[in-house]
Structure formats: structure tokens, C-alpha cells
Design an enzyme around this catalytic site. Structure first.
Site, PDB file in Angstrom:
ATOM      1  N   ARG A  65       0.844  -1.189   0.000  1.00  0.00           N
ATOM      2  CA  ARG A  65       0.000   0.000   0.000  1.00  0.00           C
ATOM      3  C   ARG A  65       0.880   1.239   0.000  1.00  0.00           C
ATOM      4  NH1 ARG A  65      -3.318  -2.716  -1.708  1.00  0.00           N
ATOM      5  NH2 ARG A  65      -5.438  -3.155  -0.953  1.00  0.00           N
ATOM      6  N   GLU A  69      -2.782   8.247  -4.565  1.00  0.00           N
ATOM      7  CA  GLU A  69      -3.046   7.338  -5.673  1.00  0.00           C
ATOM      8  C   GLU A  69      -4.477   7.544  -6.165  1.00  0.00           C
ATOM      9  OE1 GLU A  69      -3.375   2.573  -5.973  1.00  0.00           O
ATOM     10  OE2 GLU A  69      -1.432   3.279  -5.238  1.00  0.00           O
ATOM     11  N   HIS A  98      -0.346   0.624 -10.082  1.00  0.00           N
ATOM     12  CA  HIS A  98      -1.097  -0.353  -9.269  1.00  0.00           C
ATOM     13  C   HIS A  98      -1.725  -1.434 -10.155  1.00  0.00           C
ATOM     14  CE1 HIS A  98      -3.316  -0.710  -5.156  1.00  0.00           C
ATOM     15  NE2 HIS A  98      -3.015  -1.903  -5.642  1.00  0.00           N
TER      16      HIS A  98
END
Length: 317
Positions: free
Chosen positions: A226, A255, A274
Site C-alpha cells: 500500500r 493514488e 497499481h
């Protein structure tokens, strides 16, 4: 029994799920097209439905995620206390460990600078490279993904140190086991540091200015867990100072990363948006469906489910 399936599936996946739930009513609807009445009728949801929609799922008894990360669903008020929550731990080890290995080798062998040179038609030797063999690789998070990565670097000659929340038996493929309590001393020994941590109170901001300073000069840092485990400005400072040899990030904070964010232009930082997980690798989607199908059959029989998530920690029990 009404089962709402919101994750993307292929025809053979539909058949596998239907076979595991004989006698139940299965409705296949993409997560972004689910109606509130469909949510209200669902006893079971398989797929990552937007958390803000879950209060409408008044009959919900069990939510099976198609991701390993469950932090968004562990927040207070998202799910009722009596709703079971399971994740897809075990589906992502292959895809994410290979992604990490590719990123690490690309940095160690300077493939990124050579590719930049190619686009400019520059024939230039970038000098000395490094190797996984005899490197000390520190992996924070040694669940399925961490162990899969450990096996791969171990096969290439690395010494692997795993970090977990608490002490316990040492998994196969891990040479040494530590906890967050002795993280700083472990960072000082590592040539490669890999974060595969979920988002929890204990992991948020874990990699800050002090932790980057504690790392060995010339170490490589990779984050596939994360983004909020990293204080982004502190990483930028460590990279600009030349303390780290490279940083590969599949997750960032914030993000998505804004177009104007300085991290994009920080030398030695390599970003993917991601994408290491999801269903980009067909085998990952197959494994997610297999987990869901096994759990679906168990749920209908009143048997225990695999991958139950502890909502206090965000980890699988």
C-alpha cells in the site's frame, strides 16, 4: 439464497461458480452497474463492490473479495458486525512476485537507463551493475505473495529475511525471521527492501525519513503493498540525495498519482499504476474464482470459510 457476483468472470468461471452453488440463485452484474434493489436482495456478494454501496445490502451475510487487500472493507460502518468477510489471499503470489522480480532485475541491471538511452539513440555504457546472488533481501509481509517472492530470489542465491507482525515458526524459504520491533537493525543489513504490507494503523507512514536513512546506502526499495506505508516526500528526498540505488513502486501515496507530482520526475524511481495484481495474468483470475467457488460451496453447507479477514487488523486470520 441469492448470490450477487460483481467481479469480472469468463464463461468457464461462471460455470465453475454455478457448479459450486447448485440450488442457489446467481446473478452476474459488474460492480459499476449494480442496482440498489439487487444489493438489497443479496445474501452473498462475490466481488469488490464499492464500500459506500454496502449499506444498501441489508440482507448480506457474507462478502467475498476478489482482492487480497481488505482495508477499505474493515472500516467501521462499512459492514455489519455479523457479516463474514473473506479475501482472495493465495491468488496473487505468482503475478506479484514475478512483477517484483522483474522490477528488481531491471534496476539492478540498469535496464531502465539503457531503455532511455535507446530512445535517444545513445550508445553508452552505464557501468557497474549488481546481482541478486549473495544479496540480503528483506521482505516485509511474508504471506502468500512474500513467500512466493522469497522462493524466487532464494533460487537466485539471495539470503532472505522475512518480517511479520509477531514471532512464530519460520516459513520454508525464509532464512531469518524478524518483526517490526527490530526493523531498523534489519534495514541496515538489507541490499533489497520489499514492502508487501496492507494499510493498517501500524503500517501507515512506516517508511519515513528515519527509516530510509537506516537503510544501507545503495539499497533498492520496492513497494507493492500500500502506498501509505511510505512518506512520499521522504522517499523523494532519499532518492535525490543518492542514498538509495533505486525505488520501484506499484503503489503510491497519493493514488492515482497526480500528473504534477514530483515523484514522477524523481531520478531512480520507477512507477507502475497499481497493476501488478488485478486480473492481468489469467492465472490470477482463475485462482480468485477457485477460492470463491470453494468458499461458496462451504458457505452453502454451513462449513468454515477460508481466508476469513480479521477486521481489527485487516489481515487474514
Amino acid at each position: 439464497m441469492k448470490i450477487l457476483i460483481t467481479m469480472g468472470v469468463k464463461e468457464h468461471h461462471e460455470e465453475e461458480l454455478k457448479k459450486s452453488a447448485a440450488g442457489a440463485e446467481l446473478l452476474f452484474v459488474p460492480a459499476d452497474k449494480v442496482r440498489l434493489d439487487e444489493l438489497a436482495d443479496a445474501d452473498v456478494i462475490i466481488g469488490n463492490i464499492p464500500p459506500e454501496l454496502l449499506p444498501a445490502a441489508t440482507n448480506l451475510r457474507w462478502l467475498q473479495l476478489n482482492t487480497a487487500g481488505a482495508d477499505a472493507y474493515c472500516k467501521k460502518g462499512v459492514l455489519k458486525d455479523d457479516v463474514l468477510l473473506t479475501n482472495a489471499t493465495g491468488a496473487y503470489g505468482l503475478a506479484l512476485s514475478e512483477h517484483l522480480l522483474a522490477q528488481l532485475l531491471a534496476m539492478m541491471k540498469k535496464l531502465y537507463p539503457y531503455y532511455d538511452n535507446q530512445k535517444k539513440a545513445i550508445w553508452h555504457d552505464e557501468g557497474q551493475v549488481t546481482s541478486i546472488e549473495n544479496a540480503t533481501v528483506l521482505i516485509l509481509g511474508i504471506g502468500d505473495i512474500g513467500r512466493a517472492f522469497a522462493r524466487r530470489v532464494k533460487a537466485l542465491g539471495a539470503y532472505v529475511i522475512g518480517v511479520r507482525r509477531r514471532t512464530g515458526s519460520k516459513p520454508v524459504g525464509i532464512d531469518e525471521l524478524g518483526t517490526l520491533k527490530n526493523l531498523d537493525s534489519l534495514l541496515a543489513r538489507a541490499d533489497v527492501v520489499v514492502s508487501i504490507l496492507p494499510s493498517t494503523a501500524a503500517t501507515t507512514g512506516l517508511f519515513d525519513k528515519g527509516r530510509f536513512a537506516a537503510m544501507k546506502k545503495g539499497a533498492y526499495f520496492l513497494n507493492i503493498g500500500r502506498g501509505n506505508a511510505v512518506v512520499t516526500n521522504d522517499l523523494i528526498e532519499a532518492m535525490r540525495a543518492g542514498h538509495l540505488a533505486g525505488a520501484a513502486l506499484d503503489v503510491t501515496d497519493p493514488e492515482p498519482l497526480p500528473e504534477s507530482h514530483p515523484l514522477w520526475q524523481t531520478p531512480g524511481v520507477y512507477i507502475t499504476p497499481h497493476i501488478s495484481g488485478d486480473d492481468h495474468l489469467p492465472a490470477t483470475q482463475d485462482r480468485i474464482v477457485q477460492i470463491a467457488a470453494r468458499n461458496l460451496a462451504a458457505f452453502l453447507k454451513g462449513e468454515p470459510l477460508e481466508n476469513l479477514v480479521d477486521r481489527e487488523t485487516g489481515y487474514k486470520n
